[in-house]
Motif scaffolding. Sequence first.
Motif, PDB file in Angstrom:
ATOM      1  N   TRP A 125       0.831  -1.204   0.000  1.00  6.12           N
ATOM      2  CA  TRP A 125       0.000   0.000   0.000  1.00  6.12           C
ATOM      3  C   TRP A 125       0.866   1.255   0.000  1.00  6.12           C
ATOM      4  CZ3 TRP A 125      -1.286   4.505   2.355  1.00  6.12           C
ATOM      5  CH2 TRP A 125      -2.532   5.060   2.040  1.00  6.12           C
ATOM      6  N   TRP A 126       1.894   1.259   0.850  1.00  6.70           N
ATOM      7  CA  TRP A 126       2.733   2.457   0.937  1.00  6.70           C
ATOM      8  C   TRP A 126       3.630   2.608  -0.283  1.00  6.70           C
ATOM      9  CZ3 TRP A 126       1.613   6.386   3.765  1.00  6.70           C
ATOM     10  CH2 TRP A 126       0.846   6.198   4.932  1.00  6.70           C
ATOM     11  N   ASP A 127       4.066   1.516  -0.897  1.00  2.00           N
ATOM     12  CA  ASP A 127       4.802   1.643  -2.151  1.00  2.00           C
ATOM     13  C   ASP A 127       3.927   2.266  -3.228  1.00  2.00           C
ATOM     14  OD1 ASP A 127       7.240   0.678  -1.321  1.00  2.00           O
ATOM     15  OD2 ASP A 127       6.957  -1.343  -2.115  1.00  2.00           O
ATOM     16  N   ARG A 128       2.671   1.836  -3.283  1.00  2.00           N
ATOM     17  CA  ARG A 128       1.774   2.323  -4.323  1.00  2.00           C
ATOM     18  C   ARG A 128       1.300   3.752  -4.066  1.00  2.00           C
ATOM     19  NH1 ARG A 128      -2.469  -0.448  -3.307  1.00  2.00           N
ATOM     20  NH2 ARG A 128      -3.781   1.320  -2.763  1.00  2.00           N
ATOM     21  N   ASN A 129       1.167   4.136  -2.817  1.00  2.00           N
ATOM     22  CA  ASN A 129       0.583   5.431  -2.473  1.00  2.00           C
ATOM     23  C   ASN A 129       1.577   6.476  -1.990  1.00  2.00           C
ATOM     24  OD1 ASN A 129      -2.579   5.154  -2.579  1.00  2.00           O
ATOM     25  ND2 ASN A 129      -1.813   3.229  -1.717  1.00  2.00           N
ATOM     26  N   ALA A 130       2.855   6.140  -1.962  1.00  2.00           N
ATOM     27  CA  ALA A 130       3.849   7.076  -1.430  1.00  2.00           C
ATOM     28  C   ALA A 130       3.877   8.386  -2.209  1.00  2.00           C
ATOM     29  CB  ALA A 130       5.233   6.426  -1.443  1.00  2.00           C
ATOM     30  N   ASP A 131       3.798   8.318  -3.540  1.00  2.00           N
ATOM     31  CA  ASP A 131       3.863   9.540  -4.341  1.00  2.00           C
ATOM     32  C   ASP A 131       2.700  10.467  -4.014  1.00  2.00           C
ATOM     33  OD1 ASP A 131       6.008   8.261  -5.461  1.00  2.00           O
ATOM     34  OD2 ASP A 131       5.148   8.082  -7.467  1.00  2.00           O
ATOM     35  N   GLU A 132       1.507   9.898  -3.991  1.00  2.00           N
ATOM     36  CA  GLU A 132       0.314  10.708  -3.696  1.00  2.00           C
ATOM     37  C   GLU A 132       0.377  11.273  -2.285  1.00  2.00           C
ATOM     38  OE1 GLU A 132      -4.562  10.181  -3.371  1.00  2.00           O
ATOM     39  OE2 GLU A 132      -3.315   8.596  -4.256  1.00  2.00           O
ATOM     40  N   TYR A 133       0.838  10.447  -1.338  1.00  2.00           N
ATOM     41  CA  TYR A 133       0.928  10.882   0.056  1.00  2.00           C
ATOM     42  C   TYR A 133       1.889  12.063   0.192  1.00  2.00           C
ATOM     43  CZ  TYR A 133       1.871  10.714   5.079  1.00  2.00           C
ATOM     44  OH  TYR A 133       2.034  11.055   6.399  1.00  2.00           O
ATOM     45  N   GLN A 134       3.052  11.963  -0.424  1.00  2.00           N
ATOM     46  CA  GLN A 134       4.031  13.048  -0.312  1.00  2.00           C
ATOM     47  C   GLN A 134       3.552  14.295  -1.055  1.00  2.00           C
ATOM     48  OE1 GLN A 134       6.570  13.074   1.697  1.00  2.00           O
ATOM     49  NE2 GLN A 134       6.336  10.945   2.341  1.00  2.00           N
ATOM     50  N   ASP A 135       2.867  14.102  -2.180  1.00  2.00           N
ATOM     51  CA  ASP A 135       2.313  15.253  -2.896  1.00  2.00           C
ATOM     52  C   ASP A 135       1.273  15.981  -2.052  1.00  2.00           C
ATOM     53  OD1 ASP A 135       3.870  14.848  -5.111  1.00  2.00           O
ATOM     54  OD2 ASP A 135       2.318  13.794  -6.262  1.00  2.00           O
ATOM     55  N   GLU A 136       0.424  15.206  -1.386  1.00  2.00           N
ATOM     56  CA  GLU A 136      -0.677  15.800  -0.625  1.00  2.00           C
ATOM     57  C   GLU A 136      -0.232  16.408   0.691  1.00  2.00           C
ATOM     58  OE1 GLU A 136      -5.093  14.561   1.179  1.00  2.00           O
ATOM     59  OE2 GLU A 136      -3.905  13.093   0.045  1.00  2.00           O
ATOM     60  N   HIS A 137       0.689  15.731   1.374  1.00  2.00           N
ATOM     61  CA  HIS A 137       1.046  16.144   2.734  1.00  2.00           C
ATOM     62  C   HIS A 137       2.462  16.697   2.870  1.00  2.00           C
ATOM     63  CE1 HIS A 137      -2.673  14.367   4.040  1.00  2.00           C
ATOM     64  NE2 HIS A 137      -2.313  13.172   3.600  1.00  2.00           N
TER      65      HIS A 137
END
Length: 287
Positions: free
Chosen positions: A41-53
């Motif tokens: 999950w974190w591999d797949r969502n890391a980009d979005e997470y860092q972009d958002e937060h």
Amino acid sequence: MGIITVATTPQSDLHDLDDDGDDALRREAEAGESSRASRHWWDRNADEYQDEHGEFLGDDRFTWCPEGLDEADAKLLGDPAELAGRDVLELGAGAAQCSRWLAGRGARAVALDISFRQLQHSRRIDLSRGLAPVPVVQADAAVLPFADRSFDLVCSAYGAVPFSADTAALMREVHRVLRPGGRWVFSVTHPIRWAFPDEPGVEGLTATASYFDRTPYVEQDEQGRATYVEHHRTLGDRVRELVGAGFRLLDLVEPQWPEGHEQEWGGWSPLRGRLIPGTAIFVAERD
């Protein structure tokens, strides 16, 4: 220095899961399944997470929670002026923002995360700022790849602990790698939030579940494979885990929502934050 990877869980099926139409439910999820789901999950969502937060987190800011409590002010790890020369391990470090803050104060910080992609973002930040890279390790926090008594401090800001199926074992691992008198500080979603829907508006103010139901929250694909797992423990559970591992609880911090802070983060919002706690920060010391 590259990213050191310590394979503690099978990885063969981590990148072939399709989360379209995932079901969310409460069911049991053992350690291996939880670890695999978190890594994927974190591999797949890391980009979005860092972009958002990323703007809120900063590149080298140590903030404990969506309420915006900074370590520079809270001093839960001790006096920032005394961090120089201390060995510090950050669990669930993401892009190592907290570790970078610690390194800026002279600490020998090591950032550990289960997600390779999150740690790649740490490298990206270091390169963009022209900084010496923060040492990073990819591993499961429940099986720490360090010798006994390697660190003076261990910390985690919303990392690792909520995603571990056996946090009693995780606490014992932290105790093992800490030196006598070392401090273990971690923040998690306040356990009372598990009784309420994870919504920032008024719908998130009515309890709909039992605070005492410890059944994990699981998102799974059409084959029933977990793609995201989060585990719940009560406040009492956390205290017993810490004491059972050999820690002495020094403080339990429940940050209030600050005036003027209007930024929402998932289920965190000014509306909810002013009525019920959103974060619990445990401050413990190894005997």
